[in-house]
Design a protein around this motif. Structure first.
Motif, PDB file in Angstrom:
ATOM      1  N   ALA A 182       0.825  -1.208   0.000  1.00 50.96           N
ATOM      2  CA  ALA A 182       0.000   0.000   0.000  1.00 50.96           C
ATOM      3  C   ALA A 182       0.857   1.255   0.000  1.00 50.96           C
ATOM      4  O   ALA A 182       0.461   2.302  -0.527  1.00 50.96           O
ATOM      5  CB  ALA A 182      -0.923  -0.009   1.216  1.00 50.96           C
ATOM      6  N   ALA A 183       2.053   1.162   0.583  1.00 46.33           N
ATOM      7  CA  ALA A 183       2.959   2.316   0.609  1.00 46.33           C
ATOM      8  C   ALA A 183       3.581   2.570  -0.759  1.00 46.33           C
ATOM      9  O   ALA A 183       3.888   3.719  -1.104  1.00 46.33           O
ATOM     10  CB  ALA A 183       4.057   2.106   1.649  1.00 46.33           C
ATOM     11  N   PHE A 184       3.793   1.507  -1.514  1.00 46.89           N
ATOM     12  CA  PHE A 184       4.417   1.616  -2.839  1.00 46.89           C
ATOM     13  C   PHE A 184       3.559   0.845  -3.841  1.00 46.89           C
ATOM     14  O   PHE A 184       3.958  -0.210  -4.358  1.00 46.89           O
ATOM     15  CB  PHE A 184       5.843   1.050  -2.809  1.00 46.89           C
ATOM     16  CG  PHE A 184       6.693   1.567  -1.677  1.00 46.89           C
ATOM     17  CD1 PHE A 184       7.086   2.894  -1.633  1.00 46.89           C
ATOM     18  CD2 PHE A 184       7.089   0.722  -0.648  1.00 46.89           C
ATOM     19  CE1 PHE A 184       7.860   3.382  -0.591  1.00 46.89           C
ATOM     20  CE2 PHE A 184       7.870   1.183   0.394  1.00 46.89           C
ATOM     21  CZ  PHE A 184       8.248   2.525   0.429  1.00 46.89           C
ATOM     22  N   PRO A 185       2.377   1.371  -4.162  1.00 46.79           N
ATOM     23  CA  PRO A 185       1.411   0.609  -4.965  1.00 46.79           C
ATOM     24  C   PRO A 185       1.810   0.390  -6.417  1.00 46.79           C
ATOM     25  O   PRO A 185       1.263  -0.502  -7.077  1.00 46.79           O
ATOM     26  CB  PRO A 185       0.137   1.462  -4.868  1.00 46.79           C
ATOM     27  CG  PRO A 185       0.630   2.860  -4.612  1.00 46.79           C
ATOM     28  CD  PRO A 185       1.834   2.677  -3.751  1.00 46.79           C
ATOM     29  N   ASP A 237      11.851   8.444 -11.234  1.00 51.22           N
ATOM     30  CA  ASP A 237      11.574   7.809  -9.953  1.00 51.22           C
ATOM     31  C   ASP A 237      10.735   6.549 -10.169  1.00 51.22           C
ATOM     32  O   ASP A 237       9.743   6.565 -10.908  1.00 51.22           O
ATOM     33  CB  ASP A 237      10.822   8.780  -9.044  1.00 51.22           C
ATOM     34  CG  ASP A 237      10.468   8.176  -7.700  1.00 51.22           C
ATOM     35  OD1 ASP A 237      11.213   7.298  -7.237  1.00 51.22           O
ATOM     36  OD2 ASP A 237       9.446   8.590  -7.124  1.00 51.22           O
ATOM     37  N   ILE A 238      11.124   5.443  -9.545  1.00 41.27           N
ATOM     38  CA  ILE A 238      10.399   4.185  -9.705  1.00 41.27           C
ATOM     39  C   ILE A 238       9.726   3.729  -8.409  1.00 41.27           C
ATOM     40  O   ILE A 238       9.135   2.657  -8.372  1.00 41.27           O
ATOM     41  CB  ILE A 238      11.331   3.066 -10.228  1.00 41.27           C
ATOM     42  CG1 ILE A 238      12.511   2.851  -9.269  1.00 41.27           C
ATOM     43  CG2 ILE A 238      11.809   3.370 -11.632  1.00 41.27           C
ATOM     44  CD1 ILE A 238      13.407   1.669  -9.652  1.00 41.27           C
ATOM     45  N   ARG A 239       9.816   4.540  -7.369  1.00 34.97           N
ATOM     46  CA  ARG A 239       9.216   4.142  -6.095  1.00 34.97           C
ATOM     47  C   ARG A 239       8.069   5.051  -5.684  1.00 34.97           C
ATOM     48  O   ARG A 239       7.088   4.603  -5.088  1.00 34.97           O
ATOM     49  CB  ARG A 239      10.276   4.123  -4.991  1.00 34.97           C
ATOM     50  CG  ARG A 239       9.756   3.585  -3.657  1.00 34.97           C
ATOM     51  CD  ARG A 239      10.854   3.486  -2.633  1.00 34.97           C
ATOM     52  NE  ARG A 239      11.910   2.589  -3.080  1.00 34.97           N
ATOM     53  CZ  ARG A 239      11.830   1.255  -3.007  1.00 34.97           C
ATOM     54  NH1 ARG A 239      10.749   0.675  -2.526  1.00 34.97           N
ATOM     55  NH2 ARG A 239      12.827   0.508  -3.430  1.00 34.97           N
ATOM     56  N   GLY A 240       8.194   6.337  -5.977  1.00 35.38           N
ATOM     57  CA  GLY A 240       7.140   7.268  -5.611  1.00 35.38           C
ATOM     58  C   GLY A 240       7.508   8.245  -4.522  1.00 35.38           C
ATOM     59  O   GLY A 240       6.689   9.074  -4.122  1.00 35.38           O
ATOM     60  N   MET A 263      16.583  10.646  -5.203  1.00 34.42           N
ATOM     61  CA  MET A 263      17.598  10.626  -6.251  1.00 34.42           C
ATOM     62  C   MET A 263      18.203   9.229  -6.410  1.00 34.42           C
ATOM     63  O   MET A 263      18.823   8.939  -7.432  1.00 34.42           O
ATOM     64  CB  MET A 263      18.697  11.668  -5.987  1.00 34.42           C
ATOM     65  CG  MET A 263      19.489  11.472  -4.718  1.00 34.42           C
ATOM     66  SD  MET A 263      20.885  12.639  -4.594  1.00 34.42           S
ATOM     67  CE  MET A 263      20.062  14.215  -4.392  1.00 34.42           C
ATOM     68  N   HIS A 264      17.998   8.380  -5.389  1.00 31.63           N
ATOM     69  CA  HIS A 264      18.438   6.981  -5.466  1.00 31.63           C
ATOM     70  C   HIS A 264      17.326   6.101  -4.891  1.00 31.63           C
ATOM     71  O   HIS A 264      17.403   5.662  -3.737  1.00 31.63           O
ATOM     72  CB  HIS A 264      19.753   6.778  -4.714  1.00 31.63           C
ATOM     73  CG  HIS A 264      20.890   7.535  -5.301  1.00 31.63           C
ATOM     74  ND1 HIS A 264      21.373   7.277  -6.564  1.00 31.63           N
ATOM     75  CD2 HIS A 264      21.622   8.566  -4.821  1.00 31.63           C
ATOM     76  CE1 HIS A 264      22.372   8.112  -6.823  1.00 31.63           C
ATOM     77  NE2 HIS A 264      22.527   8.905  -5.796  1.00 31.63           N
TER      78      HIS A 264
END
Length: 369
Positions: A107-110, A138-141, A145-146
């Motif tokens: 749920a944090a990273f849907p 960005d691939i996490r949301g 930067m990393h």
């Protein structure tokens, strides 16, 4: 040749130990952070200041290790030494982050499972260079930067100040360096007390606001630590590790000050901790000359600190995702998973140290001669 005939200087054993204490507190802070509803109710509430402590410690050790060696040391050999020290674990941190990435879907990273493997691998490869990625990648949301290994942002700024030091600021006189540190301290206080969040948290995104925070957080502590190494001569004292460790734990574990009504009060605490308390702790720690079991503990903590710091956060992503899937779960209820996460980060950090970092650095050092 990397060494240029430079003899290895003795370490400050207590400072090594303090680095490890701070790294462990960072892990605890991040585990507990997953349960916090705001900055106000975090456990180890000021754990984020450990990063600023690392910066100050780095500046102090940099001055001690290199200030009197530049007649034998080239800029190129300096950069080789820093790359050998830091970069192998940067790569490992990104690899661990890539392996753990899809396990943090929650749920944090849907949107985790919508990220294609090629994009994950591209972000990983860029991360291994420590070049920040733009927010558009960005691939996490979280706009990091990393995004595979959040703490990489602090290593990016570590490299920035190392470059500034090597290319010219190392030549500053004590007076000029003092002026720089005073200005940087004033900027730090101003930002902290006027911050919308009442703290110095931030620095991890590639945008104007976050870059400002990152620069503000690194400039005073690094160059303040450098100045401290030049103007002080530590006085040997008994129980230095115990005293400095307790002081550090108190500073980082201090509950939030001022609440939502007086954010500036916590900002003032943050800035004064960095400007006054951290130099005091480093000064006290530098006076320690441990032997026997305390020395072994300090060495173990110091050796573990960097691998632990740079590899723990992928597991924090997973833990944060698990907590978000169990909304409202308290730290006490989640204790088994929290302890498992904590123990896992220690084991992975130590394994990375012994089976990867130390052998790779030894090999690179040999090849660079």
């Amino acid at each position: 040749m990397i060494t240029n005939g430079l003899a290895t200087k003795p370490h400050y054993p207590v400072l090594d130990g303090l680095r490890g204490v701070a790294a462990i507190l960072v892990v605890v802070f991040h585990i507990c952070e997953a349960h916090a509803t705001s900055h106000i109710d975090q456990v180890i509430n000021h754990g984020y200041l450990a990063v600023d402590f690392f910066f100050l410690l780095s500046g102090f050790v940099m001055g001690y290790a290199y200030d009197d060696r530049w007649h034998k040391l080239t800029i190129g050999s300096f950069f080789k030494r820093r790359l050998i020290r830091l970069q192998p674990m940067v790569v490992m941190g990104m690899l661990v982050g890539a392996v753990c990435f899809y396990f943090s879907g929650s749920a944090a990273f849907p949107l985790i499972h919508t990220v294609l493997v090629w994009k994950l691998l591209l972000v990983m490869l860029i991360g291994c260079t420590l070049i920040p990625i733009p927010i558009s990648m960005d691939i996490r949301g979280w706009q990091e930067m990393h995004p595979l290994d959040g703490p990489g942002w602090s290593l990016f700024f570590e490299y920035v100040v190392n470059i500034l030091y090597a290319l010219g600021l190392r030549k500053l006189s004590k007076t000029a360096l003092s002026i720089l540190v005073i200005i940087a301290g004033g900027v730090l206080i101003h930002y902290a007390v006027t911050s919308k969040t009442g703290d110095v948290i931030g620095g991890w995104s590639l945008n104007e606001e976050q870059l400002r925070i990152g620069c503000t957080r690194v400039l005073f502590p690094f160059f303040g630590g450098l100045l401290l190494s030049r103007i002080t001569r530590p006085v040997e004292r008994k129980h230095a590790f115990l005293i400095s460790s307790v002081l550090l734990i108190i500073v980082l574990a201090m509950p939030r000050i001022g609440g939502f009504e007086h954010l500036w009060m916590n900002g003032l605490y943050d800035s004064l901790s960095i400007i006054l308390l951290f130099p005091l702790i480093v000064y006290v720690g530098a006076g320690g000359r441990q032997s026997g079991q305390p020395s072994k503990l300090c060495k173990w903590l110091g050796d573990l600190s960097y691998p632990l710091y740079i590899t723990h956060y992928p597991f924090i992503y997973i833990y944060t995702g698990w907590v978000s899937n169990h909304k409202g779960i308290a730290v006490t209820e989640a204790l088994p998973n929290a302890l498992l996460t904590f123990a896992g980060t220690i084991l992975v950090g130590y394994a990375a140290l012994k089976w990867y970092d130390e052998p790779v650095r030894a090999w690179l050092t040999k090849k660079s001669k």
